[in-house]
Design an enzyme around this catalytic site. Structure first.
Site, PDB file in Angstrom:
ATOM      1  N   PHE A   8       0.849  -1.203   0.000  1.00 21.97           N
ATOM      2  CA  PHE A   8       0.000   0.000   0.000  1.00 21.97           C
ATOM      3  C   PHE A   8       0.879   1.246   0.000  1.00 21.97           C
ATOM      4  O   PHE A   8       0.734   2.135   0.813  1.00 21.97           O
ATOM      5  CB  PHE A   8      -0.940  -0.051   1.216  1.00 21.97           C
ATOM      6  N   VAL A 152       5.833  -2.732 -17.161  1.00 21.23           N
ATOM      7  CA  VAL A 152       6.610  -2.118 -18.245  1.00 21.23           C
ATOM      8  C   VAL A 152       5.846  -0.900 -18.759  1.00 21.23           C
ATOM      9  O   VAL A 152       4.693  -1.022 -19.177  1.00 21.23           O
ATOM     10  CB  VAL A 152       6.825  -3.107 -19.423  1.00 21.23           C
ATOM     11  N   GLY A 154       4.730   1.785 -17.088  1.00 21.43           N
ATOM     12  CA  GLY A 154       3.763   2.466 -16.203  1.00 21.43           C
ATOM     13  C   GLY A 154       2.380   2.417 -16.847  1.00 21.43           C
ATOM     14  O   GLY A 154       1.835   1.346 -17.085  1.00 21.43           O
ATOM     15  N   GLY A 207       7.838  10.574  -6.794  1.00 19.14           N
ATOM     16  CA  GLY A 207       7.286   9.217  -6.745  1.00 19.14           C
ATOM     17  C   GLY A 207       7.625   8.362  -7.958  1.00 19.14           C
ATOM     18  O   GLY A 207       6.962   7.360  -8.216  1.00 19.14           O
ATOM     19  N   ASP A 221      16.202  -1.973 -12.994  1.00 23.81           N
ATOM     20  CA  ASP A 221      14.784  -1.785 -13.328  1.00 23.81           C
ATOM     21  C   ASP A 221      14.582  -1.927 -14.848  1.00 23.81           C
ATOM     22  O   ASP A 221      13.672  -2.626 -15.303  1.00 23.81           O
ATOM     23  CB  ASP A 221      14.327  -0.408 -12.824  1.00 23.81           C
ATOM     24  N   LYS A 225      12.581  -4.971 -17.050  1.00 27.27           N
ATOM     25  CA  LYS A 225      11.568  -4.722 -18.091  1.00 27.27           C
ATOM     26  C   LYS A 225      11.961  -5.409 -19.399  1.00 27.27           C
ATOM     27  O   LYS A 225      11.116  -5.931 -20.124  1.00 27.27           O
ATOM     28  CB  LYS A 225      11.375  -3.217 -18.256  1.00 27.27           C
TER      29      LYS A 225
HETATM   30  N1  HSE Z   1      11.171   3.358 -11.014  1.00 30.29           N
HETATM   31  C1  HSE Z   1      10.493   3.080 -12.243  1.00 30.29           C
HETATM   32  C2  HSE Z   1      10.871   4.144 -13.265  1.00 30.29           C
HETATM   33  C3  HSE Z   1       9.013   3.071 -11.988  1.00 30.29           C
HETATM   34  O1  HSE Z   1      11.460   5.155 -12.873  1.00 30.29           O
HETATM   35  O2  HSE Z   1      10.583   3.962 -14.442  1.00 30.29           O
HETATM   36  C4  HSE Z   1       8.203   2.482 -13.104  1.00 30.29           C
HETATM   37  O3  HSE Z   1       8.528   1.135 -13.338  1.00 30.29           O
END
Ligand code: HSE
Length: 338
Positions: A8, A152, A154, A207, A221, A225
């Protein structure tokens, strides 16, 4: 549709806000009501089989730090996998932080959900980066859906774009920018002469960054992906260990200036072909369609007959990723009468 929401943080809370705001529209347009009946966070959980009051859950989380303090319905010390197996619900949404070392706790949560007969929507990339073929097999064996649109791009549907809009085409490879945080950092370093640290701080405050931002900066990250695209679209059974990874920590203001002088920008680029998977900073010409600024993501699919096809969109952010979860929930509902 009863939803068990595990995790959450920024994304989980955004999903709650979207469901709260769009509930009537979803009922009208898609004929079902998504109800969050359980929320688990790192300190506890709250539960109401008739659907939690999301205004209360969000307020309690904001003011008291954990949903365990939800009046009359919260409990401390969760063991997420036990809550998942003991709770009634059709879908588990997994949005705990991505962990690229052992995939936990997401990996156990997803396995527990599937083995106890629940569909899964995950935005957690760790379990897929490390064990995607096995998890897809488990879901298939149990005749359940394992969906991961939000992992992948967002809110930008890169995976659905390739699988639904390019059927029949042979996709030979893909390359592009898949991490909003590093793209934001590199853009701010170039356009506003911001230091790497200051730009990273901004990305965290907005965020975009992972709970551990080293995963963005060191390229894990993006690599996760690439693994997901490889398994889902290019049909290569890769895991994170198969990707050559270099992050952006050695990119300097000087290298950015040199690239600029030759009409290019330095971007953290993920590439997957039939033979190789890489993540590294590359000079990308400003005329290349994947050369996008800020938190934008861009991915070019190289196809046999249609040539290169590029999709661009917001690749990070709680609300955007929450929207991807909703997409998966609607899609699952369309396949099953829940
Ligand atoms: N931390 C990742 C980014 C979040 O900055 O793309 C989305 O996957």
């Amino acid at each position: 549709m009863r939803i068990i929401l595990v995790g959450f943080g920024t994304v989980g809370q955004s999903l709650a806000r979207i469901i709260q705001k769009d509930r009537e529209r979803i009922v009208d347009e898609y004929g079902f009501e998504p109800q969050i009946t359980t929320i688990v966070d790192s300190q506890g959980y709250c539960q109401d089989e008739n659907g939690l009051d999301l205004t209360v859950a969000l307020k309690v989380k904001e003011k008291l730090g954990t949903v365990a303090k939800y009046p009359g319905k919260g409990k401390q010390r969760p063991l997420a996998s036990r809550i998942i197996s003991n709770s009634e619900g059709e879908v588990v949404v997994e949005s705990t932080p991505s962990n690229f070392k052992d995939g936990e706790p997401g990996l156990s949560n997803i396995k527990q959900a599937l083995t106890t007969g629940k569909h899964v929507v995950t935005v957690n990339k760790g379990p897929l980066a490390l064990a995607m073929p096995a998890l897809l097999e488990l879901a298939d064996h149990k005749k359940l859906q394992l969906r991961f649109s939000g992992t992948v791009g967002g809110g930008t549907p890169f995976l659905s774009f390739a699988s639904k809009c390019l059927p029949g085409e042979k996709i030979l490879g893909a390359h592009g920018i898949l991490n909003g945080t590093t793209n934001y950092i590199l853009t701010r370093m170039e356009n506003s002469s911001l230091s790497f640290r200051a730009a990273l701080r901004e990305a965290q405050m907005k965020g975009y960054a992972e709970t551990d931002p080293a995963n963005d900066v060191q390229g894990f990250d993006t690599a996760a992906k690439i693994v997901i695209i490889a398994n889902c679209i290019i049909k290569r059974r890769l895991s994170l260990h198969d990707v050559e990874i270099t992050g952006i920590s050695k990119v300097t203001p000087q290298s950015i200036r040199i690239a600029k002088a030759s009409g290019a920008k330095i971007k953290l680029v993920g590439r997957i072909s039939k033979s190789k998977a890489t993540v590294k900073p590359e000079e990308i010409s400003t005329t290349d369609p994947v050369c996008v600024p800020d938190t934008l993501n861009a991915l070019t699919f190289s196809t046999e007959h249609a040539g290169n096809v590029t999709l661009v969109g917001q690749g990070a952010g709680g609300e955007q990723t929450g929207s991807a979860i909703l997409r998966d929930l609607v899609d699952i509902r369309g396949r099953y009468t829940i």
